[in-house]
Motif scaffolding. Sequence first.
Motif, PDB file in Angstrom:
ATOM      1  N   MET A 203       0.845  -1.185   0.000  1.00  0.00           N
ATOM      2  CA  MET A 203       0.000   0.000   0.000  1.00  0.00           C
ATOM      3  C   MET A 203       0.884   1.240   0.000  1.00  0.00           C
ATOM      4  N   VAL A 204       0.797   1.998  -1.078  1.00  0.00           N
ATOM      5  CA  VAL A 204       1.567   3.230  -1.226  1.00  0.00           C
ATOM      6  C   VAL A 204       0.849   4.394  -0.541  1.00  0.00           C
ATOM      7  N   GLU A 205      -0.471   4.471  -0.735  1.00  0.00           N
ATOM      8  CA  GLU A 205      -1.247   5.567  -0.161  1.00  0.00           C
ATOM      9  C   GLU A 205      -2.654   5.079   0.154  1.00  0.00           C
ATOM     10  N   GLY A 206      -3.177   5.477   1.308  1.00  0.00           N
ATOM     11  CA  GLY A 206      -4.520   5.078   1.718  1.00  0.00           C
ATOM     12  C   GLY A 206      -4.504   3.807   2.544  1.00  0.00           C
ATOM     13  N   GLU A 207      -5.676   3.220   2.687  1.00  0.00           N
ATOM     14  CA  GLU A 207      -5.800   1.950   3.396  1.00  0.00           C
ATOM     15  C   GLU A 207      -7.032   1.221   2.908  1.00  0.00           C
ATOM     16  N   GLU A 208      -7.014  -0.089   3.085  1.00  0.00           N
ATOM     17  CA  GLU A 208      -8.147  -0.916   2.702  1.00  0.00           C
ATOM     18  C   GLU A 208      -8.185  -2.131   3.608  1.00  0.00           C
ATOM     19  N   THR A 209      -9.308  -2.831   3.535  1.00  0.00           N
ATOM     20  CA  THR A 209      -9.429  -4.110   4.212  1.00  0.00           C
ATOM     21  C   THR A 209      -9.272  -5.209   3.177  1.00  0.00           C
ATOM     22  N   VAL A 210      -8.463  -6.199   3.512  1.00  0.00           N
ATOM     23  CA  VAL A 210      -8.335  -7.410   2.701  1.00  0.00           C
ATOM     24  C   VAL A 210      -8.888  -8.536   3.562  1.00  0.00           C
ATOM     25  N   TYR A 211      -9.959  -9.161   3.106  1.00  0.00           N
ATOM     26  CA  TYR A 211     -10.533 -10.278   3.852  1.00  0.00           C
ATOM     27  C   TYR A 211      -9.775 -11.549   3.469  1.00  0.00           C
ATOM     28  N   VAL A 212      -9.418 -12.343   4.477  1.00  0.00           N
ATOM     29  CA  VAL A 212      -8.601 -13.532   4.263  1.00  0.00           C
ATOM     30  C   VAL A 212      -9.237 -14.718   4.978  1.00  0.00           C
ATOM     31  N   LYS A 213      -9.113 -15.875   4.356  1.00  0.00           N
ATOM     32  CA  LYS A 213      -9.627 -17.110   4.946  1.00  0.00           C
ATOM     33  C   LYS A 213      -8.863 -18.279   4.338  1.00  0.00           C
ATOM     34  N   PRO A 214      -8.582 -19.336   5.124  1.00  0.00           N
ATOM     35  CA  PRO A 214      -7.944 -20.502   4.534  1.00  0.00           C
ATOM     36  C   PRO A 214      -8.779 -21.049   3.373  1.00  0.00           C
ATOM     37  N   ARG A 215      -8.120 -21.264   2.283  1.00  0.00           N
ATOM     38  CA  ARG A 215      -8.782 -21.712   1.057  1.00  0.00           C
ATOM     39  C   ARG A 215      -9.646 -22.954   1.261  1.00  0.00           C
ATOM     40  N   LYS A 216      -9.146 -23.891   2.033  1.00  0.00           N
ATOM     41  CA  LYS A 216      -9.869 -25.154   2.246  1.00  0.00           C
ATOM     42  C   LYS A 216     -11.138 -24.984   3.074  1.00  0.00           C
ATOM     43  N   GLN A 217     -11.311 -23.820   3.703  1.00  0.00           N
ATOM     44  CA  GLN A 217     -12.490 -23.577   4.527  1.00  0.00           C
ATOM     45  C   GLN A 217     -13.566 -22.750   3.834  1.00  0.00           C
ATOM     46  N   LEU A 218     -13.356 -22.396   2.571  1.00  0.00           N
ATOM     47  CA  LEU A 218     -14.361 -21.618   1.849  1.00  0.00           C
ATOM     48  C   LEU A 218     -15.636 -22.434   1.712  1.00  0.00           C
TER      49      LEU A 218
ATOM     50  N   ALA B 108     -14.763 -17.585  -4.912  1.00  0.00           N
ATOM     51  CA  ALA B 108     -15.743 -18.061  -3.935  1.00  0.00           C
ATOM     52  C   ALA B 108     -16.469 -16.866  -3.335  1.00  0.00           C
ATOM     53  N   GLU B 109     -17.631 -17.133  -2.782  1.00  0.00           N
ATOM     54  CA  GLU B 109     -18.363 -16.079  -2.084  1.00  0.00           C
ATOM     55  C   GLU B 109     -17.574 -15.638  -0.857  1.00  0.00           C
ATOM     56  N   LEU B 110     -17.763 -14.394  -0.479  1.00  0.00           N
ATOM     57  CA  LEU B 110     -17.122 -13.842   0.707  1.00  0.00           C
ATOM     58  C   LEU B 110     -17.889 -14.335   1.936  1.00  0.00           C
ATOM     59  N   ASP B 111     -17.276 -15.212   2.708  1.00  0.00           N
ATOM     60  CA  ASP B 111     -17.916 -15.767   3.897  1.00  0.00           C
ATOM     61  C   ASP B 111     -17.913 -14.755   5.041  1.00  0.00           C
ATOM     62  N   GLU B 112     -18.922 -14.847   5.899  1.00  0.00           N
ATOM     63  CA  GLU B 112     -19.036 -13.929   7.036  1.00  0.00           C
ATOM     64  C   GLU B 112     -17.906 -14.091   8.047  1.00  0.00           C
ATOM     65  N   ASP B 113     -17.291 -15.273   8.080  1.00  0.00           N
ATOM     66  CA  ASP B 113     -16.263 -15.519   9.090  1.00  0.00           C
ATOM     67  C   ASP B 113     -14.839 -15.277   8.584  1.00  0.00           C
ATOM     68  N   CYS B 114     -14.691 -14.548   7.494  1.00  0.00           N
ATOM     69  CA  CYS B 114     -13.357 -14.189   6.997  1.00  0.00           C
ATOM     70  C   CYS B 114     -12.690 -13.219   7.974  1.00  0.00           C
ATOM     71  N   THR B 115     -11.387 -13.239   8.001  1.00  0.00           N
ATOM     72  CA  THR B 115     -10.631 -12.343   8.865  1.00  0.00           C
ATOM     73  C   THR B 115     -10.331 -11.044   8.120  1.00  0.00           C
ATOM     74  N   PRO B 116     -10.749  -9.894   8.675  1.00  0.00           N
ATOM     75  CA  PRO B 116     -10.416  -8.625   8.033  1.00  0.00           C
ATOM     76  C   PRO B 116      -8.992  -8.206   8.406  1.00  0.00           C
ATOM     77  N   VAL B 117      -8.197  -7.885   7.393  1.00  0.00           N
ATOM     78  CA  VAL B 117      -6.822  -7.436   7.607  1.00  0.00           C
ATOM     79  C   VAL B 117      -6.719  -6.020   7.053  1.00  0.00           C
ATOM     80  N   ARG B 118      -6.320  -5.079   7.897  1.00  0.00           N
ATOM     81  CA  ARG B 118      -6.170  -3.695   7.459  1.00  0.00           C
ATOM     82  C   ARG B 118      -4.786  -3.521   6.851  1.00  0.00           C
TER      83      ARG B 118
END
Length: 154
Positions: free
Chosen positions: A75-90, A106-116
């Motif tokens: 990230m050069v400028e700004g910020e965002e959330t990247v949602y992450v989840k183990p692939r095998k758990q999608l 895959a669909e974005l699951d509700e239990d994904c971990t948000p990473v800033r």
Amino acid sequence: MILDTLENYPLYTSLHPGLQQFFEAFKQCSPSQYPQGKEHLEEEDAFLIFKEYESKDTKGALMEAHNQYWDIMYMVEGEETVYVKPRKQLKTIVQEYRESGDAMLAELDEDCTPVRLSAGQFLILFPEDAHCPERECTRKQQVKKIIGKLRFAK
């Protein structure tokens, strides 16, 4: 997945001989010194994609995962959330893996971990890390981000 600041990059260069060139390229960029498009690096099968966009909400967002390339985001400028989840758990695969685009979706699951991901930070995502980038943190904002692609498997 690895999240850290650019000042600590020497801790990670031993993971793959091609990583050093990404960190060197990241150090050359600033909000005022920011190229456009795509740039191939010296290492075979390594390139950078320079992106400018407004972060988005999660409506209709999809997770992605790759088999052949690591994603190295800086990230050069700004910020965002990247949602992450183990692939095998999608839970819901929308598109099985396609070699032509090196991606499964895959669909974005509700239990994904948000990473800033904030300015000055990098995120290394491995094939096991399904991810959904470009999402807003507390509000939509303009960002400048570099996505590095490093082939680790043929």
